[in-house]
Design a protein around this motif. Sequence first.
Motif, PDB file in Angstrom:
ATOM      1  N   ASP A  85       0.780  -1.082  -0.288  1.00 50.56           N
ATOM      2  CA  ASP A  85      -0.031   0.007   0.259  1.00 50.56           C
ATOM      3  C   ASP A  85       0.783   1.290  -0.112  1.00 50.56           C
ATOM      4  N   GLY A  86       2.089   1.135   0.053  1.00 44.78           N
ATOM      5  CA  GLY A  86       3.012   2.273   0.242  1.00 44.78           C
ATOM      6  C   GLY A  86       3.016   3.014   1.325  1.00 44.78           C
ATOM      7  N   VAL A 156      -7.676  -9.185  -5.686  1.00 40.04           N
ATOM      8  CA  VAL A 156      -8.524  -8.164  -5.905  1.00 40.04           C
ATOM      9  C   VAL A 156      -8.241  -7.379  -7.261  1.00 40.04           C
ATOM     10  N   ASP A 157      -9.182  -7.260  -8.034  1.00 46.52           N
ATOM     11  CA  ASP A 157      -8.883  -6.438  -9.234  1.00 46.52           C
ATOM     12  C   ASP A 157      -9.455  -4.836  -8.846  1.00 46.52           C
ATOM     13  N   ASP A 179      -9.916  -0.543   2.119  1.00 48.31           N
ATOM     14  CA  ASP A 179      -8.809   0.589   2.463  1.00 48.31           C
ATOM     15  C   ASP A 179      -9.662   2.002   2.430  1.00 48.31           C
ATOM     16  N   THR A 180      -9.895   2.567   3.520  1.00 46.86           N
ATOM     17  CA  THR A 180     -10.672   3.752   3.573  1.00 46.86           C
ATOM     18  C   THR A 180     -10.123   5.152   2.584  1.00 46.86           C
ATOM     19  N   THR A 186      -8.528  -4.783   0.155  1.00 40.79           N
ATOM     20  CA  THR A 186      -7.478  -5.418   0.289  1.00 40.79           C
ATOM     21  C   THR A 186      -7.194  -6.730   0.680  1.00 40.79           C
ATOM     22  N   LYS A 187      -6.557  -7.609   0.313  1.00 41.65           N
ATOM     23  CA  LYS A 187      -6.258  -9.052   0.571  1.00 41.65           C
ATOM     24  C   LYS A 187      -5.106  -9.733   0.570  1.00 41.65           C
TER      25      LYS A 187
END
Length: 229
Positions: A85-86, A156-157, A179-180, A186-187
């Motif tokens: 997620d950076g 997840v696409d 992810d808000t 996310t998974k």
Amino acid sequence: MSDTNTSGSAPVKKNITRRDVLAMAGCGVAGLVVGGALASWGVTQESIASGRIELRTTPTKMIVTDRARCSGCQRCEMMCTLKNDGRVCQHIARVRVWDNYYWGKSADTGDGSFGDGKGACEFTVEHCKQCADAQCVKYCPVHAIYADEKTGARTVDTKKCIGCGMCSQACPWNMPRVDTETGVSTKCISCGRCAEQCPNGAIQFIDWQDIAQKIIDEGIVRTTTAVTA
């Protein structure tokens, strides 16, 4: 894994999968455990029965988590989100430790993480189970979760995901998280970053090629079925 080894036995061919290994051994994963083929990674009947070891498999990897080795430092959660997620955001981590902390029944019972009860310092490391009949896939209204062709991991696409959270609600272990910040789910994709960064070796991602070599070295399978042509 390279095409050579130091054991003196023939090397296994490349790109060995779970199906290949189980066919070579003539048994399922349980048979490998009983036969002792996985003992060098800490996987035995006793360790599984005690609840210390949890075993999960994907087409390309065997994922082993060891409660006795986990110190609860949460480095796996931090490194997971940093890579995927950076940023560090443990709420959406694909591996979970914090959710499973046991603090004890009350302040004076002497159990849990702050007490001296049995197992006080053993934390459960939770991973996506990569289910064959995945509920997250089944209940996604826009079919945004699919099995990656190479790894077999449910992925997840992000272009299709609408962030509805149905995958999280459908999962018995609540593993997917929305992810808000990005508005998408996310998974775990079995990237192995958590295992690479665990300071205690509580998480292992083992290549099926390495397991194939092990069962050859120990004479569990005939080498003619697995060596490079």
